[in-house]
Motif scaffolding. Structure first.
Motif, mmCIF file in Angstrom:
data_model
loop_
_atom_site.group_PDB
_atom_site.id
_atom_site.type_symbol
_atom_site.label_atom_id
_atom_site.label_comp_id
_atom_site.label_asym_id
_atom_site.label_seq_id
_atom_site.Cartn_x
_atom_site.Cartn_y
_atom_site.Cartn_z
ATOM 1 N N LEU A 143 0.831 -1.203 0.000
ATOM 2 C CA LEU A 143 0.000 0.000 0.000
ATOM 3 C C LEU A 143 0.862 1.248 0.000
ATOM 4 O O LEU A 143 0.606 2.201 -0.756
ATOM 5 N N GLN A 144 1.891 1.266 0.815
ATOM 6 C CA GLN A 144 2.768 2.431 0.863
ATOM 7 C C GLN A 144 3.484 2.646 -0.464
ATOM 8 O O GLN A 144 3.670 3.782 -0.904
ATOM 9 N N ARG A 145 3.882 1.563 -1.101
ATOM 10 C CA ARG A 145 4.542 1.701 -2.400
ATOM 11 C C ARG A 145 3.584 2.285 -3.434
ATOM 12 O O ARG A 145 3.962 3.142 -4.231
ATOM 13 N N GLU A 146 2.334 1.808 -3.427
ATOM 14 C CA GLU A 146 1.351 2.333 -4.375
ATOM 15 C C GLU A 146 1.100 3.822 -4.146
ATOM 16 O O GLU A 146 0.883 4.584 -5.088
ATOM 17 N N LEU A 147 1.114 4.223 -2.884
ATOM 18 C CA LEU A 147 0.867 5.618 -2.537
ATOM 19 C C LEU A 147 2.129 6.469 -2.590
ATOM 20 O O LEU A 147 2.073 7.689 -2.399
ATOM 21 N N ARG A 148 3.281 5.805 -2.801
ATOM 22 C CA ARG A 148 4.579 6.465 -2.820
ATOM 23 C C ARG A 148 4.855 7.182 -1.505
ATOM 24 O O ARG A 148 5.305 8.339 -1.475
ATOM 25 N N ARG A 149 4.562 6.470 -0.428
ATOM 26 C CA ARG A 149 4.815 6.985 0.916
ATOM 27 C C ARG A 149 5.644 5.948 1.663
ATOM 28 O O ARG A 149 5.295 4.769 1.697
ATOM 29 N N SER A 150 6.736 6.379 2.265
ATOM 30 C CA SER A 150 7.630 5.421 2.907
ATOM 31 C C SER A 150 7.496 5.379 4.424
ATOM 32 O O SER A 150 7.927 4.421 5.062
ATOM 33 N N ALA A 151 6.922 6.400 5.021
ATOM 34 C CA ALA A 151 6.882 6.497 6.478
ATOM 35 C C ALA A 151 5.507 6.144 7.040
ATOM 36 O O ALA A 151 4.486 6.280 6.362
ATOM 37 N N VAL A 152 5.498 5.681 8.272
ATOM 38 C CA VAL A 152 4.283 5.492 9.051
ATOM 39 C C VAL A 152 4.427 6.322 10.330
ATOM 40 O O VAL A 152 5.560 6.603 10.747
ATOM 41 N N PRO A 153 3.316 6.749 10.926
ATOM 42 C CA PRO A 153 1.936 6.452 10.549
ATOM 43 C C PRO A 153 1.490 7.204 9.302
ATOM 44 O O PRO A 153 2.005 8.262 8.970
ATOM 45 N N LEU A 154 0.491 6.605 8.670
ATOM 46 C CA LEU A 154 -0.086 7.145 7.444
ATOM 47 C C LEU A 154 -1.593 6.940 7.535
ATOM 48 O O LEU A 154 -2.047 5.832 7.831
ATOM 49 N N THR A 155 -2.355 7.989 7.316
ATOM 50 C CA THR A 155 -3.808 7.900 7.461
ATOM 51 C C THR A 155 -4.512 8.351 6.190
ATOM 52 O O THR A 155 -4.206 9.417 5.649
ATOM 53 N N LEU A 156 -5.449 7.523 5.729
ATOM 54 C CA LEU A 156 -6.243 7.827 4.536
ATOM 55 C C LEU A 156 -7.689 8.069 4.941
ATOM 56 O O LEU A 156 -8.253 7.302 5.729
ATOM 57 N N LEU A 157 -8.294 9.111 4.403
ATOM 58 C CA LEU A 157 -9.712 9.376 4.608
ATOM 59 C C LEU A 157 -10.444 9.075 3.309
ATOM 60 O O LEU A 157 -10.156 9.702 2.284
#
Length: 220
Positions: A171-185
């Motif tokens: 999921l992080q790769r698809e969103l191009r985000r490497s860090a957590v926490p990560l929140t989607l609305l």
């Protein structure tokens, strides 16, 4: 002395800035342990994730994004994007869950047990799941973690909402985000209205994000 001060500063920086994949334990990428006796899961089953919430929450005073759309609805000018076309396993077992089949509105939190800001904010997500029960879905995605680590956090912090496994950080790769926490609305049409990477969220900040980006009013 300088080395000691630098070591003490590391946890503070992690809480403020989030955690990257290299922060986690070296063996976490191996995924859930196999062949060990399992304790009852603290998390809810994932079977309800593809069913829409029972009733809508009270709407905010404006559309999502503070636009002028219909109350409780996203601003039509902000189309958003659909969740990635991924299928993830559920912590409790059973059938895997296709992210695009998840029924919104939903708040999806990507977390790991080894991430300090994740641990700090998870109780606020649990409280949100209780306050919005049957109206707004709260879903966890456990990333690059061990089953024992995730289970311990669920037990210690009383986390009861459904949790999916994403050991490969797909999921992080698809969103191009490497860090957590990560929140989607995610809105009722399954579109991502906001991706938050600001760090540990509290009750007031979560309620504000839900109001602004989903057009829904929840108690803080």
């Amino acid at each position: 002395m300088r080395r000691r001060l630098a070591a003490l500063a590391v946890p503070v920086l992690l809480v403020l800035a989030g955690c990257t994949a290299t922060t986690g334990p070296q063996d976490a990428a191996a995924g859930p342990e196999r062949g060990r006796p399992t304790r009852p899961s603290p998390f809810a089953d994932c079977a309800t994730l593809t069913a829409p919430p029972a009733t809508p929450l009270a709407s905010g005073s404006a559309g999502a994004g503070d636009g002028g759309g219909t109350p409780g609805s996203p601003d039509p000018a902000d189309g958003g994007s659909r969740l990635p076309e991924l299928v993830l396993s559920c912590f409790t077992g059973g059938s895997p869950v296709a992210l695009r089949d998840i029924r919104g509105p939903a708040v999806i939190n990507v977390w790991a047990s080894w991430c300090p800001p994740c641990r700090k904010e998870l109780p606020a997500f649990q409280r949100l799941s209780v306050r919005a029960a049957g109206q707004l879905q709260v879903i966890g995605v456990n990333s690059r973690d061990s089953r024992d680590g995730a289970q311990a956090i669920g037990e210690d912090f009383g986390i009861r909402f459904p949790v999916l496994f994403d050991q490969g950080e797909a999921l992080q790769r698809e969103l191009r985000r490497s860090a957590v926490p990560l929140t989607l609305l995610v809105d009722a049409q399954g579109r991502v209205r906001h991706t938050d990477t600001s760090g540990a969220l509290d009750d007031a900040r979560l309620a504000d994000l839900v109001r602004r980006h989903l057009g829904l009013a929840v108690p803080a």
